[in-house]
Design a protein around this motif. Structure first.
Motif: not given
Length: 163
Positions: A35, A37, A39, A87, A89-91, A120, A138, A153, A155, A157
């Motif tokens: 996983y 994250l 950012d 997975r 998460v792009y934010s 999301v 998104c 945000v 996600v 996968e």
């Protein structure tokens, strides 16, 4: 970061102060990462306080947007090469399509068939701009529409390969 993680009771992570783009996904330390994250640095165009403190900060120049989007695209594509990644998460705290939907679209095209977008917070009313199929998965927020800071945000996968 270590202090924040400790306060939150997080004990299942290890901090690495390295250049993310220089990390080899096949390095023994990162081969099992499942996983991420991500950012990345962004224009901050969704940060209402910044827009109030710095006139014009809400509208970055085209050159700055292109440079940021290029970096974001490289970071996202690099993250998607981690072999055990399930997975991501792009934010961003940006309202700009160039830093959000365009980056995600390009990364999905670059990794065609390997990753897909998943919804999301499905009950959130403000979705990604309809610039490509799947963008509705998104999430977007803006000071004007959601009375929050502006952010985006997505996600991604890994698609399971049938055996």
């Amino acid at each position: 970061m270590a202090t924040l993680l400790a306060r939150a009771g997080v004990s299942c992570c290890e901090l690495a102060e390295e250049d993310f783009l220089a990390i080899s996904p096949s390095d023994q330390r990162y081969r099992q990462v499942q996983y991420i994250l991500l950012d990345p640095s962004c224009s901050g165009s969704g940060m209402a306080t910044r827009r109030l403190e710095e006139p014009g900060a809400g509208t970055p120049s085209k050159a700055r947007l292109q440079a940021l989007a290029g970096f974001q695209r490289r970071a996202l594509c690099h993250a998607l090469t981690f072999p055990s990644l399930q997975r991501l998460v792009y934010s961003t705290c940006s309202l700009c399509q160039e830093e959000n939907e365009d980056v995600v679209r390009d990364a999905l095209q670059h990794n065609s068939g390997t990753f897909r977008l998943v919804p999301v917070l499905p009950s959130w009313p403000h979705r990604g701009l309809g610039t490509f199929p799947g963008a509705e998965c998104c999430l977007r927020a803006s000071p004007e529409t959601t009375l929050t800071g502006g952010f985006f945000v997505a996600v991604l996968e890994r698609v399971e390969v049938p055996r």
